[in-house]
Design a protein around this motif. Sequence first.
Motif: not given
Length: 120
Positions: A98, A103, A105
Amino acid sequence: MRMTVLAAALAVTALIPQAAAHSAPARPGACGSGQLCLWEKPGFTGARQVHELSTIDIESCVPLPAGSKVQSLANRTGRPVATYQSAECAETGEFETYPGGGTWVPQSPYQVRAFKVWEN
């Protein structure tokens, strides 16, 4: 009678925002700049682990404590981070990298058992 109908209408109206909040999409949890945050449940919920670059050896496998469960994460380290299904960072299991620019998730496709922070 009029007061009862008005009170009932106000009570129903008061419940609408609460019902809408339950159907809202998951929002990112708290994760500061320079941190890798891991949550035990999807949607950035449950117990959270926080890791900072100052305590991580770059390009070294960092296994999570035995029994840890990680199902969502945020990478705000500024560096790429790979998460691994294997506690040894073995690439024979599932793994994903990532980007470090922020980022989020909400649900990992596998149980995360280790991670590795890479040099840019």
